[in-house]
Write an enzyme that holds these catalytic residues in place. Structure first.
Site, PDB file in Angstrom:
ATOM      1  N   CYS A  85      67.286  54.901  -1.873  1.00 37.77           N
ATOM      2  CA  CYS A  85      67.979  56.035  -1.239  1.00 37.77           C
ATOM      3  C   CYS A  85      67.432  56.353   0.146  1.00 37.77           C
ATOM      4  CB  CYS A  85      67.896  57.275  -2.120  1.00 37.77           C
ATOM      5  SG  CYS A  85      66.246  58.040  -2.224  1.00 37.77           S
ATOM      6  N   CYS A 103      62.080  60.544  -3.536  1.00 36.50           N
ATOM      7  CA  CYS A 103      63.495  60.287  -3.273  1.00 36.50           C
ATOM      8  C   CYS A 103      64.168  61.521  -2.678  1.00 36.50           C
ATOM      9  CB  CYS A 103      64.237  59.941  -4.567  1.00 36.50           C
ATOM     10  SG  CYS A 103      63.583  58.530  -5.478  1.00 36.50           S
ATOM     11  N   ASP A 154      82.993  87.268  25.520  1.00 36.56           N
ATOM     12  CA  ASP A 154      83.718  86.043  25.841  1.00 36.56           C
ATOM     13  C   ASP A 154      85.223  86.233  25.688  1.00 36.56           C
ATOM     14  OD1 ASP A 154      83.424  82.915  26.130  1.00 36.56           O
ATOM     15  OD2 ASP A 154      84.891  83.267  24.542  1.00 36.56           O
ATOM     16  N   THR A 193      56.319  56.524 -11.216  1.00 37.88           N
ATOM     17  CA  THR A 193      56.632  55.389 -10.333  1.00 37.88           C
ATOM     18  C   THR A 193      55.895  55.458  -9.005  1.00 37.88           C
ATOM     19  OG1 THR A 193      58.530  56.530  -9.329  1.00 37.88           O
ATOM     20  CG2 THR A 193      58.939  55.209 -11.321  1.00 37.88           C
ATOM     21  N   CYS A 222      61.404  55.829  -1.489  1.00 37.76           N
ATOM     22  CA  CYS A 222      62.308  55.016  -2.296  1.00 37.76           C
ATOM     23  C   CYS A 222      63.075  54.055  -1.402  1.00 37.76           C
ATOM     24  CB  CYS A 222      63.282  55.938  -3.040  1.00 37.76           C
ATOM     25  SG  CYS A 222      64.583  55.055  -3.953  1.00 37.76           S
ATOM     26  N   CYS A 245      69.643  60.641  -4.861  1.00 39.62           N
ATOM     27  CA  CYS A 245      69.329  59.238  -5.150  1.00 39.62           C
ATOM     28  C   CYS A 245      70.137  58.751  -6.356  1.00 39.62           C
ATOM     29  CB  CYS A 245      67.842  59.090  -5.446  1.00 39.62           C
ATOM     30  SG  CYS A 245      67.347  57.369  -5.756  1.00 39.62           S
ATOM     31  N   ARG A 268      55.350  56.916  -2.184  1.00 38.78           N
ATOM     32  CA  ARG A 268      56.026  56.027  -1.238  1.00 38.78           C
ATOM     33  C   ARG A 268      57.520  56.325  -1.229  1.00 38.78           C
ATOM     34  NH1 ARG A 268      53.535  52.594  -4.593  1.00 38.78           N
ATOM     35  NH2 ARG A 268      55.511  51.623  -5.160  1.00 38.78           N
TER      36      ARG A 268
END
Length: 481
Positions: free
Chosen positions: A67, A33, A441, A29, A64, A37, A62
């Site tokens: 998501c 992601c 402390d 694709t 998604c 996702c 690129r």
């Protein structure tokens, strides 16, 4: 350490714990992601894994649109690591490359630009320019989808050198134009400022963080309003280009807190977001922290009761250092009173008040030259505050996100009037170190006394700062009970 098979199992299980730890790219694709996702799980042979969004983008993938992997929390690894790569990642997130270039980043680390490129590419699959580019793309998308500003103005506000570079980057990262990104979001939300969702890993103990910040909120600079569960933390921020007013809500959604930023200069958006993320400790890995601390019988009950506990950082290192010196050997309430006097006397007024927020916290150079007599505290502590602020102002003590933590602590301890507690507290909060144990402390001692066991500090590493917060919580519960 995870291998690719365990990463794929995390993807199959849509395990949100690994969002931001690695990214999944699908060859068929061209999309990358986050592990959680909700889309159909791709076949194993079609999947590759990348250690950063920038690496996935550099490989030609690129983001998604379902998501939105660019909106995940940052990897908790960069909070833990004190090496050059970890320091570089913290500085890139703060916008150093945008402001000073790769040469400026490398110089801060004591490396050549070529050495830095080699180290980052070797570990993250992307160099400083690619990492900063991915961050600019995310900033641009945020402004496109949450404001009605002209596209050209957004390009330069996000840190791009030209509109052409801006357009080319958004096409490469998101597979669409700036106009397409804006149109996909619908009408920008109403109201002034830039509305944001600050992502975090769950669980997140928002009540504990707001309690912690509320007890220490300094009038004029900070305020916490509303009832528990619905509170809002508001504060002024001095940023590289101008000032801002930030508002963060206690009640958000699954994995995020609502935020609204009122920026005098939009170029400060990335820096403002990162400083809020450090203040609210939003990049922590609560599963790793709880798993480690719950192995210690002494802390097991507290770790089980508060699995989302956080260790709040600081919005500004110099501010936190000043507040730490003012807080030496006094109660939280007394330190807050002293700090309010400091702000009233030396804080720069806003051009227009924003409710009760009227001033910026005074900068280090101002406090280095201040008389401080109006604070009503011992002369030795006034001298210590001026000494620390002088060291911060002249650079002999570094408190920026990429500072070397060991070097900073040594430099602080060399200053007159700075003891181990002050240096360690500054390291824990101003530098966001997750592995600081405040052995001297009072609250830590009281917590240990109440638990009645023998501590094993080695068992808490690398999350000793979270152990401190658990012990403070135990001590406070003992007093309230």
């Amino acid at each position: 350490m995870m291998d690719d098979e365990s990463r794929y199992e995390a993807v199959r299980g849509r395990d949100a714990r690994f969002d931001g730890v690695f990214f999944t790219a699908v060859r068929t694709t061209g999309i990358y992601c986050r592990p959680s996702c909700p889309a159909v799980t791709p076949k194993r042979q079609n999947v590759t894994f990348h250690p950063s969004a920038a690496a996935a983008q550099a490989a030609g993938y690129r983001a998604c649109r379902r998501c939105r992997p660019d909106t995940v929390p940052g990897s908790a690894e960069w909070n833990v690591r004190a090496d050059a790569v970890g320091r570089a990642m913290r500085m890139i997130a703060d916008g150093v490359v945008d402001r000073e270039g790769v040469g400026g980043l490398a110089g801060r680390l004591g490396y050549s630009a070529r050495q830095l490129q080699r180290q980052l590419t070797g570990e993250l699959g992307a160099g400083p320019i690619a990492l900063a580019r991915a961050q600019r793309a995310h900033t641009a998308r945020t402004l496109l989808q949450t404001t009605g500003l002209p596209v050209t103005e957004i390009a330069f506000a996000a840190g791009f050198a030209s509109v052409r570079q801006f357009n080319d980057t958004l096409r490469a990262v998101y597979g669409t134009t700036p106009t397409g990104l804006r149109g996909a979001s619908g009408t920008p939300p109403e109201g002034d400022g830039v509305p944001l969702r600050l992502a975090h890993r769950t669980p997140y103990d928002a009540a504990g963080v707001f309690d912690f910040l509320g007890r220490r909120a300094v009038p004029g600079v900070e305020e916490v309003t509303g009832e528990p569960g619905e509170r809002r933390y508001r504060r002024t921020l001095a940023l590289p280009h101008a000032h801002a007013v930030a508002e963060v809500g206690e009640r958000g959604g699954a994995g995020w807190l609502p935020c609204r930023l009122h920026l005098a200069d939009l170029r400060d958006l990335t820096t403002a977001v990162q400083r809020l993320r450090r203040l609210f400790d939003l990049d922590a890995d609560p599963w790793a922290v709880t798993d480690r601390l719950a192995r210690d019988p002494l802390l097991r009950p507290s770790a089980a009761a508060r699995p989302g506990l956080r260790s709040p950082g600081a919005a500004d290192g110099a501010e936190l250092a000043a507040r730490a010196v003012l807080g030496q050997q006094v109660t939280v309430r007394a330190a807050r009173t002293l700090t309010a006097r400091l702000v009233a006397a030396y804080g720069k007024p806003l051009s227009a008040a924003d409710g009760t927020l009227t001033r910026l916290f005074p900068d280090a150079a101002t406090l280095a030259e201040a008389d401080l007599a109006e604070l009503g505290m011992p002369a030795a502590r006034r001298a210590a505050l001026r000494t620390v602020m002088t060291a911060v102002a002249d650079g002999s003590v570094r408190l920026d996100p990429g500072a070397d933590r060991e070097e900073t602590q040594r430099a602080l301890l060399a200053l007159r009037g700075v003891g181990p507690w002050t240096a360690s507290y500054i390291r824990m909060r101003a530098l966001g170190d997750p592995d600081v144990l405040l052995t001297g402390d009072a609250g830590v001692r009281h917590g240990l006394a109440h638990l009645g066991g023998t501590p094993d500090p080695a068992a808490w590493r690398p999350w000793s700062s979270y152990a401190v917060h658990h012990l403070w919580s135990v001590a406070a519960s003992a007093v309230d009970g």
